[in-house]
Design a protein around this motif. Sequence first.
Motif: not given
Length: 183
Positions: A128-135, A112-126, A19-22
């Motif tokens: 609602x998706x960011x709030x729904x999909x947690x760490x 993509x390392x997990x730490x970068x996955x978290x950073x990329x997820x946090x930068x997603x424009x959506x 997830x969030x690897x691009x």
Amino acid sequence: MPGVVGSEDTRLVVVRGNSASGKSSVAAGLRERFGRNLAIVGQDNLRRIVLRERDRPGGVNIGLIDLTARYALDHGFHVVIEGILYADRYGAMLRDLARAHRGITRCYYLDVPFEMTLLRHASKADAAYRAHVTEDHLRGWYRERDLLPDVAETVISAASTLDETVHRIMCESGLDRVAAVDR
């Protein structure tokens, strides 16, 4: 030869990763660079939107991804399959599809390392998706280097930019040497 798919002129590209690897960005970048006549077969679209199915072993979406890719290839489209596509669930289907395809097939894993996955997820424009999909969700989905068995898969590191990755796949798949067809 029974079971063959596509033609010698079609290209099949598989883009996998956590997830969030691009993956979706790479698929969109390939289409933008290539133009028409390139089908994007997105795991999330078929599994979550079309079927509203959970990602489980033996899921119906596995066959639908295969069927959709084969149909597009048989009708002269180049195909990009993109998704997390866990090796233990989707590997046999992807292996069989790659072996059956008469044209050029290239498979890629975005590492993509997990730490970068978290950073990329946090930068997603959506939002609602960011709030729904947690760490915790991301941690549960994450599989380090979940490479396909029995399939030649090129690993692309997180150091590769989106433009570099798209350019590389265009060149290695031969999409940069075939003309788009305006359908």
